[in-house]
Scaffold this active site. Structure first.
Site, PDB file in Angstrom:
ATOM      1  N   HIS A 253       4.778  -2.834  -4.674  1.00  0.00           N
ATOM      2  CA  HIS A 253       3.560  -3.253  -3.971  1.00  0.00           C
ATOM      3  C   HIS A 253       3.501  -2.658  -2.555  1.00  0.00           C
ATOM      4  O   HIS A 253       2.542  -1.995  -2.182  1.00  0.00           O
ATOM      5  CB  HIS A 253       3.530  -4.787  -3.904  1.00  0.00           C
ATOM      6  CG  HIS A 253       2.335  -5.354  -3.190  1.00  0.00           C
ATOM      7  ND1 HIS A 253       1.226  -5.819  -3.839  1.00  0.00           N
ATOM      8  CD2 HIS A 253       2.063  -5.514  -1.867  1.00  0.00           C
ATOM      9  CE1 HIS A 253       0.328  -6.246  -2.965  1.00  0.00           C
ATOM     10  NE2 HIS A 253       0.827  -6.070  -1.753  1.00  0.00           N
ATOM     11  N   GLU A 254       4.558  -2.892  -1.800  1.00  0.00           N
ATOM     12  CA  GLU A 254       4.571  -2.369  -0.428  1.00  0.00           C
ATOM     13  C   GLU A 254       4.604  -0.841  -0.446  1.00  0.00           C
ATOM     14  O   GLU A 254       4.039  -0.188   0.434  1.00  0.00           O
ATOM     15  CB  GLU A 254       5.757  -2.931   0.369  1.00  0.00           C
ATOM     16  CG  GLU A 254       5.868  -4.461   0.434  1.00  0.00           C
ATOM     17  CD  GLU A 254       4.626  -5.181   0.954  1.00  0.00           C
ATOM     18  OE1 GLU A 254       3.851  -4.566   1.726  1.00  0.00           O
ATOM     19  OE2 GLU A 254       4.417  -6.343   0.560  1.00  0.00           O
TER      20      GLU A 254
ATOM     21  N   GLU B 238      -5.304  -3.607  -0.423  1.00  0.00           N
ATOM     22  CA  GLU B 238      -4.774  -4.349  -1.574  1.00  0.00           C
ATOM     23  C   GLU B 238      -5.109  -3.636  -2.883  1.00  0.00           C
ATOM     24  O   GLU B 238      -4.367  -3.740  -3.856  1.00  0.00           O
ATOM     25  CB  GLU B 238      -5.316  -5.782  -1.587  1.00  0.00           C
ATOM     26  CG  GLU B 238      -4.648  -6.687  -0.579  1.00  0.00           C
ATOM     27  CD  GLU B 238      -3.151  -6.836  -0.790  1.00  0.00           C
ATOM     28  OE1 GLU B 238      -2.731  -7.310  -1.847  1.00  0.00           O
ATOM     29  OE2 GLU B 238      -2.380  -6.450   0.114  1.00  0.00           O
TER      30      GLU B 238
ATOM     31  N   HIS C 157       1.101   0.297  -0.515  1.00  0.00           N
ATOM     32  CA  HIS C 157       0.518   0.286   0.846  1.00  0.00           C
ATOM     33  C   HIS C 157       0.996   1.515   1.617  1.00  0.00           C
ATOM     34  O   HIS C 157       0.231   2.168   2.330  1.00  0.00           O
ATOM     35  CB  HIS C 157       0.979  -0.957   1.608  1.00  0.00           C
ATOM     36  CG  HIS C 157       0.271  -2.236   1.252  1.00  0.00           C
ATOM     37  ND1 HIS C 157      -1.098  -2.359   1.256  1.00  0.00           N
ATOM     38  CD2 HIS C 157       0.747  -3.455   0.896  1.00  0.00           C
ATOM     39  CE1 HIS C 157      -1.431  -3.617   0.925  1.00  0.00           C
ATOM     40  NE2 HIS C 157      -0.325  -4.291   0.686  1.00  0.00           N
TER      41      HIS C 157
HETATM   42 ZN    ZN Z   1      -0.318  -6.287   0.038  1.00  0.00          ZN
END
Ligand code: ZN
Length: 529
Positions: free
Chosen positions: A294-295, A324, A298
């Site tokens: 997830h990170e 997101e 980003h």
């Molecule tokens: Zn996030």
């Protein structure tokens, strides 16, 4: 699930010093547009440098700083924040912006957008009367502690009077932000420019129609066993796996480092220096795995920005919703796919041979996608997550419209959890007091999480139209074409395009059907519905 992207330049001024504005300062003289552009550049670089230093201190505090070292760092942060704020609110800057606006026809597209973004920030600070800003600031300082205590003691009545004031302030501020908009639209617009209740009402209605019956069917279906994910998985091996995942995602470690914190987050300094963090739980194999993915999503967004936006107001991803959409694309659409499991499973077997000796790929794939209605938003799975947001959206909308009183939040909250997720909320600590957002004054923020999730599948379909079956690549552990596509369409623009404009330029008009179709297909197959 994670949520934790920290914007470098978001709302970081202290609010106590608003008396500095001098309306009657002499008007500045500019020799030429070129000179004004140069001044604008210098101003943005200075802001960048202060923000860089402040963020670095924050990151250091969260990762490696010794526990009792706050005092000196706090002093430095306070001073740097104040200087940044003073720089930003100088009347000369308003004149510089006005001059450039008057000469907009002589500016290139990037400079025009820089002026637009800076103007928005400048006006935002000046629109709210100083005394109200100060009172709000004092209120928020107090609110955090009150909320924490209310949550710990499961005492909503303690938090209610503070929340009432926060709601009143936000309703009033909405009028200052965008007098022509409905108040809740104005608040939404602060977090996701262009997002409205009209869009969200249609979006959530569609979600409700599809997801609520799907969840009911899953409840009746044979449940998936995921107990093996919670055996003992030593952090040392999990660390090795994180490094492997970053390599697989094509994250350049000379520009992105992984740290460890209580709550995972991503922090961007510029497109050559991004920090991500994770948290290792030795009784949970996948918590850190999906934090890293997830990170990492980003991070790829930040690392993929074109160099021309560094040290300007356009640096970094454009909004929480778009951010997101990227992190969840990697986490859910890629990371929780059969193809991805196929790619990473041999490595998992190698690192955890004992723990996974009776587990095969398909068991692992099913376990990481197990869906179960629950009470806590941040622990929710991909399918039920948007309904947690929907509850918050309904509550906020009514609060700001004045049709729901703060004292009635718990009852409404519990009613909606029962209606959407079919769960009984046992107490307010696990109900309406679970998130910190309201105590921080963030009303209108939650929907950007859901919209980010929903953008993903529409991007996926577009990507497949242009690249063919990307899951063939993913199964081989090759994400290069996926990332190159996202970079070309999304990442490279940083904040140059507005969120809605950026999304529509790639995918056309937003349509929630892509998201609901994606979820229906995936979960029907998983649970054999
Ligand atoms: Zn996030």
């Amino acid at each position: 699930m994670q949520e934790d992207f920290l914007f470098l330049d978001e709302k970081m001024g202290p609010w106590y010093d608003l008396g500095n504005k001098k309306e009657d300062d002499p008007v500045m003289k500019f020799e030429s547009v070129a000179q004004a552009i140069e001044m604008l550049k210098n101003f943005q670089q200075t802001q960048y440098a202060y923000n860089h230093a402040i963020s670095m201190l924050y990151h250091d505090a969260s990762t490696t700083a010794p526990s009792d070292s706050w005092e000196g760092r706090g002093k430095t942060m306070e001073i740097l924040t104040q200087v940044t704020y003073e720089q930003m609110t100088k009347p000369e800057n308003a004149e510089l912006l006005s001059y450039l606006e008057a000469n907009a026809d002589q500016l290139d597209a990037q400079t025009r957008r820089e002026v637009e973004v800076l103007r928005k920030g400048y006006d935002q600070i000046h629109r709210i009367p100083a005394e109200e800003y100060v009172a709000y600031s004092v209120l928020l300082n107090e609110a955090q502690g009150v909320w924490q205590k209310a949550k710990t003691d499961d005492n909503f009545e303690l938090f209610a009077p503070v929340l009432e004031k926060i709601v009143d302030f936000n309703r009033k501020f909405a009028g200052y932000y965008q007098p022509d908009m409905l108040p809740y639209d104005a608040l939404l617009n602060e977090y996701e420019e262009g997002l409205t209740m009209e869009t969200l009402d249609a979006f959530f209605a569609q979600l409700q129609e599809t997801i609520v019956p799907l969840i009911a069917k899953i409840r009746e279906a044979k449940q998936i066993d995921n107990a093996f994910l919670f055996k003992t998985y030593p952090a040392a091996q999990q660390r090795v796996f994180s490094e492997y995942l970053m390599d697989l995602m094509g994250i350049d470690k000379t520009h992105c480092a992984l740290g460890e914190t209580e709550h995972p987050y991503t922090m961007n300094f510029n497109n050559k220096d991004v920090r991500i963090t994770t948290h290792y739980y030795e009784n949970n194999l996948v918590s850190s795995m999906f934090s890293v993915v997830h990170e990492g999503g980003h991070a790829l967004y930040e690392l993929g920005a074109d160099d021309c936006y560094n040290y300007t107001a356009l640096t970094g991803g454009v909004s929480m919703g778009i951010h997101e959409s990227q992190s969840r694309f990697y986490e859910n659409i890629i990371g929780r796919s059969e193809a991805f499991v196929h790619a990473v499973f041999p490595k998992l077997k190698e690192l955890f041979p004992e723990q996974l000796k009776d587990v095969d790929e398909m068991m692992f794939y099913r376990a990481i996608n197990r869906s179960e209605p629950s009470l806590i938003r941040i622990e929710a799975d991909e399918l039920t997550y948007p309904l947690h947001i929907m509850v918050r959206y309904e509550v906020e909308k009514q609060l700001i419209a004045g049709t729901l009183a703060v004292k009635d939040i718990p009852a409404e909250w519990n009613r909606l959890y029962k209606e959407y997720l079919g769960v009984d909320v046992p107490n307010n600590a696990k109900g309406c007091l679970q998130d910190s957002h309201w105590s921080g004054g963030s009303i209108g923020y939650f929907p950007s999480y859901a919209i980010g999730s929903a953008y993903g599948p529409q991007m996926l379909r577009k990507m497949e139209e242009e690249l063919g079956d990307i899951y063939k690549d993913v199964a081989k552990g090759d994400l290069s074409r996926v990332t190159a596509w996202l970079r070309e369409k999304i990442h490279r623009y940083a904040s140059f395009k507005k969120p809605t404009e950026l999304f529509e330029s790639v995918c056309g008009r937003f349509d929630a059907k892509y998201f609901t179709d994606y979820l229906t297909e995936k979960y029907s197959k998983l649970y054999d519905l």
